[in-house]
Structure formats: structure tokens, C-alpha cells
Design a protein around this motif. Structure first.
Motif, PDB file in Angstrom:
ATOM      1  N   PHE A 186      47.928  48.924  30.522  1.00 31.46           N
ATOM      2  CA  PHE A 186      47.502  49.535  29.444  1.00 31.46           C
ATOM      3  C   PHE A 186      46.679  50.470  29.593  1.00 31.46           C
ATOM      4  O   PHE A 186      46.538  51.642  28.752  1.00 31.46           O
ATOM      5  CB  PHE A 186      46.662  48.428  28.493  1.00 31.46           C
ATOM      6  N   ASP A 187      45.437  50.471  30.423  1.00 32.45           N
ATOM      7  CA  ASP A 187      44.837  51.399  30.666  1.00 32.45           C
ATOM      8  C   ASP A 187      44.052  52.237  29.583  1.00 32.45           C
ATOM      9  O   ASP A 187      43.475  53.381  29.388  1.00 32.45           O
ATOM     10  CB  ASP A 187      45.462  52.767  31.392  1.00 32.45           C
ATOM     11  N   GLY A 188      43.735  51.228  28.358  1.00 29.76           N
ATOM     12  CA  GLY A 188      42.818  51.399  27.386  1.00 29.76           C
ATOM     13  C   GLY A 188      43.314  52.717  26.535  1.00 29.76           C
ATOM     14  O   GLY A 188      42.681  53.087  25.700  1.00 29.76           O
ATOM     15  N   ASP A 189      44.656  53.125  26.465  1.00 31.90           N
ATOM     16  CA  ASP A 189      45.396  53.916  25.661  1.00 31.90           C
ATOM     17  C   ASP A 189      46.695  53.351  25.270  1.00 31.90           C
ATOM     18  O   ASP A 189      47.336  53.048  25.687  1.00 31.90           O
ATOM     19  CB  ASP A 189      45.760  55.277  26.706  1.00 31.90           C
ATOM     20  N   TYR A 190      46.430  53.346  23.628  1.00 24.32           N
ATOM     21  CA  TYR A 190      47.719  52.588  22.951  1.00 24.32           C
ATOM     22  C   TYR A 190      48.888  53.705  23.308  1.00 24.32           C
ATOM     23  O   TYR A 190      50.059  53.066  23.008  1.00 24.32           O
ATOM     24  CB  TYR A 190      47.251  52.823  21.597  1.00 24.32           C
ATOM     25  N   GLU A 191      48.647  54.941  23.770  1.00 24.96           N
ATOM     26  CA  GLU A 191      49.916  55.779  24.022  1.00 24.96           C
ATOM     27  C   GLU A 191      50.688  55.004  24.972  1.00 24.96           C
ATOM     28  O   GLU A 191      52.137  55.312  25.068  1.00 24.96           O
ATOM     29  CB  GLU A 191      49.564  57.079  24.284  1.00 24.96           C
ATOM     30  N   ASN A 192      50.177  54.267  25.845  1.00 25.25           N
ATOM     31  CA  ASN A 192      51.090  53.726  27.004  1.00 25.25           C
ATOM     32  C   ASN A 192      51.934  52.571  26.368  1.00 25.25           C
ATOM     33  O   ASN A 192      52.600  51.960  27.223  1.00 25.25           O
ATOM     34  CB  ASN A 192      49.968  53.076  27.955  1.00 25.25           C
ATOM     35  N   LEU A 193      51.718  52.405  25.239  1.00 28.57           N
ATOM     36  CA  LEU A 193      52.577  51.133  24.484  1.00 28.57           C
ATOM     37  C   LEU A 193      53.977  51.869  24.155  1.00 28.57           C
ATOM     38  O   LEU A 193      54.758  51.095  23.642  1.00 28.57           O
ATOM     39  CB  LEU A 193      51.672  50.469  23.417  1.00 28.57           C
ATOM     40  N   ALA A 194      53.995  53.006  24.201  1.00 27.50           N
ATOM     41  CA  ALA A 194      55.393  53.823  23.629  1.00 27.50           C
ATOM     42  C   ALA A 194      56.587  53.360  24.394  1.00 27.50           C
ATOM     43  O   ALA A 194      56.400  53.239  25.635  1.00 27.50           O
ATOM     44  CB  ALA A 194      55.235  55.297  23.659  1.00 27.50           C
ATOM     45  N   GLY A 195      57.410  52.766  23.531  1.00 25.08           N
ATOM     46  CA  GLY A 195      58.663  52.268  24.376  1.00 25.08           C
ATOM     47  C   GLY A 195      58.489  50.601  24.756  1.00 25.08           C
ATOM     48  O   GLY A 195      59.727  50.275  25.334  1.00 25.08           O
ATOM     49  N   LYS A 196      57.786  50.103  24.450  1.00 19.39           N
ATOM     50  CA  LYS A 196      57.511  48.832  25.065  1.00 19.39           C
ATOM     51  C   LYS A 196      57.637  47.837  24.016  1.00 19.39           C
ATOM     52  O   LYS A 196      57.666  48.100  22.850  1.00 19.39           O
ATOM     53  CB  LYS A 196      55.938  48.344  25.551  1.00 19.39           C
ATOM     54  N   THR A 197      57.986  46.499  24.289  1.00 21.87           N
ATOM     55  CA  THR A 197      58.090  45.583  23.359  1.00 21.87           C
ATOM     56  C   THR A 197      56.970  44.354  23.790  1.00 21.87           C
ATOM     57  O   THR A 197      56.880  44.052  24.827  1.00 21.87           O
ATOM     58  CB  THR A 197      59.400  44.737  23.471  1.00 21.87           C
ATOM     59  N   VAL A 198      56.223  43.906  22.571  1.00 25.00           N
ATOM     60  CA  VAL A 198      54.917  43.300  22.880  1.00 25.00           C
ATOM     61  C   VAL A 198      54.896  42.144  21.717  1.00 25.00           C
ATOM     62  O   VAL A 198      54.993  42.447  20.550  1.00 25.00           O
ATOM     63  CB  VAL A 198      53.771  44.126  22.794  1.00 25.00           C
ATOM     64  N   ALA A 199      54.731  40.929  22.435  1.00 28.64           N
ATOM     65  CA  ALA A 199      54.731  39.659  21.452  1.00 28.64           C
ATOM     66  C   ALA A 199      53.240  39.510  21.216  1.00 28.64           C
ATOM     67  O   ALA A 199      52.247  39.712  22.075  1.00 28.64           O
ATOM     68  CB  ALA A 199      55.015  38.651  22.169  1.00 28.64           C
ATOM     69  N   VAL A 200      52.909  39.152  20.107  1.00 31.39           N
ATOM     70  CA  VAL A 200      51.746  38.748  19.529  1.00 31.39           C
ATOM     71  C   VAL A 200      51.483  37.440  18.329  1.00 31.39           C
ATOM     72  O   VAL A 200      52.722  37.522  17.945  1.00 31.39           O
ATOM     73  CB  VAL A 200      50.806  40.042  18.806  1.00 31.39           C
ATOM     74  N   ASP A 201      50.573  36.761  18.381  1.00 36.01           N
ATOM     75  CA  ASP A 201      50.704  35.846  17.344  1.00 36.01           C
ATOM     76  C   ASP A 201      50.402  36.188  16.098  1.00 36.01           C
ATOM     77  O   ASP A 201      49.559  37.118  15.781  1.00 36.01           O
ATOM     78  CB  ASP A 201      49.465  34.800  17.798  1.00 36.01           C
ATOM     79  N   ASN A 202      51.022  35.573  15.006  1.00 32.37           N
ATOM     80  CA  ASN A 202      50.884  35.907  13.568  1.00 32.37           C
ATOM     81  C   ASN A 202      49.485  35.714  13.232  1.00 32.37           C
ATOM     82  O   ASN A 202      48.675  34.380  13.494  1.00 32.37           O
ATOM     83  CB  ASN A 202      51.876  35.141  12.846  1.00 32.37           C
ATOM     84  N   GLY A 203      48.902  36.444  12.478  1.00 37.00           N
ATOM     85  CA  GLY A 203      47.511  36.218  11.697  1.00 37.00           C
ATOM     86  C   GLY A 203      46.370  36.508  12.521  1.00 37.00           C
ATOM     87  O   GLY A 203      45.301  35.905  12.197  1.00 37.00           O
ATOM     88  N   THR A 204      46.379  36.801  13.783  1.00 40.14           N
ATOM     89  CA  THR A 204      45.194  36.941  14.630  1.00 40.14           C
ATOM     90  C   THR A 204      44.887  38.702  14.495  1.00 40.14           C
ATOM     91  O   THR A 204      45.267  39.394  14.102  1.00 40.14           O
ATOM     92  CB  THR A 204      45.795  36.591  16.060  1.00 40.14           C
ATOM     93  N   ASN A 205      43.506  38.469  15.052  1.00 41.32           N
ATOM     94  CA  ASN A 205      43.015  40.001  15.168  1.00 41.32           C
ATOM     95  C   ASN A 205      43.822  41.040  15.967  1.00 41.32           C
ATOM     96  O   ASN A 205      43.930  42.030  15.922  1.00 41.32           O
ATOM     97  CB  ASN A 205      41.542  39.707  15.860  1.00 41.32           C
ATOM     98  N   GLN A 206      44.418  40.321  17.326  1.00 37.98           N
ATOM     99  CA  GLN A 206      45.247  41.181  17.981  1.00 37.98           C
ATOM    100  C   GLN A 206      46.446  41.831  17.240  1.00 37.98           C
ATOM    101  O   GLN A 206      46.835  42.838  17.606  1.00 37.98           O
ATOM    102  CB  GLN A 206      45.551  40.417  19.390  1.00 37.98           C
TER     103      GLN A 206
END
Length: 341
Positions: A186-206
Motif C-alpha cells: 500500500f505504501d500509504g498511497d490510495y493510488e496504489n489501489l488502482a486496478g486492485k480487488t480488495v475485500a472489506v467487512d460491511n459496516g466497518t470504519n475501514q
């Protein structure tokens, strides 16, 4: 993390991630919603063993910690005379590994938070007495004076400062978990998420943070695919099967799961962290005392003593939480603002 997300979403992010381990190690042995039995450590001041009975979540280590009389002298006279530091932990009913949960003997409260409370008590020359309760009853204990200080992953917020004083000791982070074989960070930069598929839990801060990044990338003509799964096991199967690139969750939960997969065919690792408070403020976890009780300052000084002398770093390393280290503890540092808490 914002309080309307932080506690419940953090517990969801951590306890759901470790549901199988919860059942396996008997975490429900804590009991119901009332205070669990209070436990007083028998070990003499001078040596604190961290990571005991951790079910492979920690590397057990014995740390030499002696009383610092110049710091213990700062304590209110009533606490000094009692000879003990009553430490509140809000881990009922199910615990939240690796921070606070019932250990592998199915009766002893273990985890990074009670361990750190024990270390602070040793610097103060006091016997640690742990009181495990529900999250709500922990605050009742502080309010009533039955608890001197709580170590229970409590986020520093301006709203809470109306009733409590804080001594910060750990970053409040969310983080990315990837397969150990992955080269992505990740390196602290949301731009590095471009083109990625990321899972996250519903209703969370993340989830809130991730969806904000997704919207930003969309405006830039870039795509971030966000996935939700019905269970934590399904999320991990998707990760090991290559259906997602990363899982975005509460960082302590990530740290715990990494220890559990270390010897599996598909070990995982951290690919970076981000402040649970967002881009403009580093969220902080803090020891919590009743406002104007006079306990926050000596606790802060005790934490800084542990930092200076290296026991703090060894405690974090034992629990795989080195990426949440702070450079120094502070009394009532800036917390989440009222409009975000």
C-alpha cells in the motif's frame, strides 16, 4: 477510529476474523455481560512475562521492569497506599485477539492490552489487578472509581475527554493483509489501489475509508473493485484462491491472523497500514482514567519510561504489533474531533 465505527466495527473486524480461534480456545469462558472474576497477578514486581497462553498469537518473553520511584511518587496517595493498580479490560463476552481474550488454558485473561497494563503497573511499583467486563461496564467501573485505568483498545476522542483523561500508547490503525507471496504494498498511497480487488467487512470504519478511496479513483478514471463476503472464512478463501488482492481490516486483527497462518501452506503478511482516523489525523489508542483523577500523568510517564528503556518495543514485537508503535506517550493528545467522534 471514529467512535461511531471504532469499537463495534473493530470488534467485528477482529472477533469475526478469529471466530474459529475463539471457539477453539474457549473465549466464551469469560461468561456473560457482568464483570468476570477479578484476577491479581502473583508475579513479583521486577519481571513481567508477556505473551503467555496466547495460542500462538505472541512470542512469549520475560521483561525486566522495576519500580521507578520518581514516577510512582506522582500517583494519588490513595492508589499508592492500596499497593495495586486496578486495570479495566472490556473483553466480555468473546474477547478480541490479539488484544484481550481468554488464553489457551481457557481461564486466564491474556493479550497485548492486559500485558501492557501489567508492564505499566510494574513501573509504578503496584500489583496489577485485572477486572474483565463488557465494554459498557468497563466505563462504569472507571466512573465509579472501582477501576483505576483501562487498557482496552480505547480510541482517544474529544468527546470522551469530557469525562476521561488519556495516556496514549499505540496507533489506532487499519491495515492490508495479502499473501506472503504477493509483491504489492500500500505504501500509504490510495493510488496504489488502482486496478486492485480488495475485500472489506460491511459496516466497518475501514469500509468507509475504502469506499472514499474508490470514489476518488473513479473520478480519476481508475478502478478499485471492493468485495464483501458473507463470512471471514470466505474472505480468506478468496485471498488464498487469488480472487482478491488484499483484505482491508483492523490492523490488530490482521496481525493476529498473520501469526495463525505463519506455518500454513498460504502464509500472509501486512502490506501496510493507515490511520483509522483518516488522512488528516493519526488515531491513537490510550489508557483511560477518570477525569482529574491524577492517574493519567504517572501512567504517561511510566509508558515513556518503557519506551525509553526498550520494553515497549519488545512488548509490541511479541504481539506482532510493531507497526503501531508511537514515539512517545502524551497526556490528552489531540483526538478525533467532535464532528467525527
Amino acid at each position: 477510529m471514529p467512535t461511531h465505527f471504532s469499537r463495534r466495527s473493530l470488534l467485528r473486524g477482529i472477533t469475526a476474523a478469529t471466530a474459529v480461534a475463539t471457539l477453539a480456545t474457549g473465549l466464551t469462558a469469560c461468561g456473560g455481560d457482568s464483570d468476570a472474576a477479578t484476577t491479581t497477578d502473583a508475579a513479583a514486581t521486577g519481571t513481567v512475562t508477556v505473551g503467555q497462553l496466547s495460542n500462538r498469537a505472541a512470542q512469549q518473553a520475560e521483561l525486566k521492569v522495576s519500580e521507578v520511584k520518581s514516577i510512582s511518587a506522582e500517583l494519588p496517595e490513595s492508589v499508592r497506599k492500596s499497593g495495586k493498580l486496578v486495570i479495566g479490560v472490556g473483553a466480555l463476552p468473546d474477547g478480541f485477539p490479539p488484544l484481550a481474550y481468554v488464553g489457551s488454558d481457557q481461564k486466564t485473561l491474556t493479550g497485548a492490552e492486559p500485558d501492557f497494563g501489567r508492564l505499566v503497573a510494574a513501573v509504578l511499583g503496584l500489583q496489577p489487578e485485572l477486572k474483565n467486563s463488557t465494554w459498557e461496564n468497563m466505563f462504569v467501573g472507571i466512573d465509579s472509581g472501582k477501576v483505576d485505568v483501562a487498557f482496552s483498545n480505547i480510541t482517544d476522542t474529544e468527546e470522551r475527554k469530557r469525562k476521561y483523561d488519556f495516556a496514549s500508547y499505540r496507533k489506532d490503525n487499519v491495515g492490508f493483509e495479502v499473501l506472503k507471496s504477493s509483491t504489492w504494498n500500500f505504501d500509504g498511497d490510495y493510488e496504489n489501489l488502482a486496478g486492485k480487488t480488495v475485500a472489506v467487512d460491511n459496516g466497518t470504519n475501514q469500509e468507509k475509508i475504502l469506499l472514499e478511496w474508490q470514489a476518488k479513483l473513479k473520478k480519476e478514471g481508475k478502478k478499485l473493485t471492493v468485495k464483501h463476503f458473507a463470512s471471514k472464512n470466505s474472505t480468506y478463501l478468496a485471498l488464498t484462491g487469488g480472487k482478491i488482492d488484499a483484505y482491508f481490516a483492523a490492523n490488530p486483527g490482521v496481525a493476529y491472523h498473520i501469526t495463525q497462518t505463519a506455518k500454513s501452506p498460504n502464509p500472509t503478511r501486512s502490506a501496510g497500514t493507515f490511520s483509522g482516523a483518516g488522512a488528516t489525523l493519526q488515531g491513537l489508542i490510550a489508557a483511560t482514567t477518570k477525569k482529574d483523577s491524577g492517574i493519567a500523568k504517572p501512567v504517561t510517564d511510566a509508558i515513556n519510561h518503557l519506551i525509553k528503556n526498550g520494553q515497549y518495543a519488545k512488548w509490541l514485537a511479541a504481539w506482532n504489533l510493531s507497526n503501531e508503535a508511537v514515539e512517545k506517550a502524551e497526556v490528552n493528545p489531540p483526538g478525533l474531533p467532535l464532528d467525527n467522534s
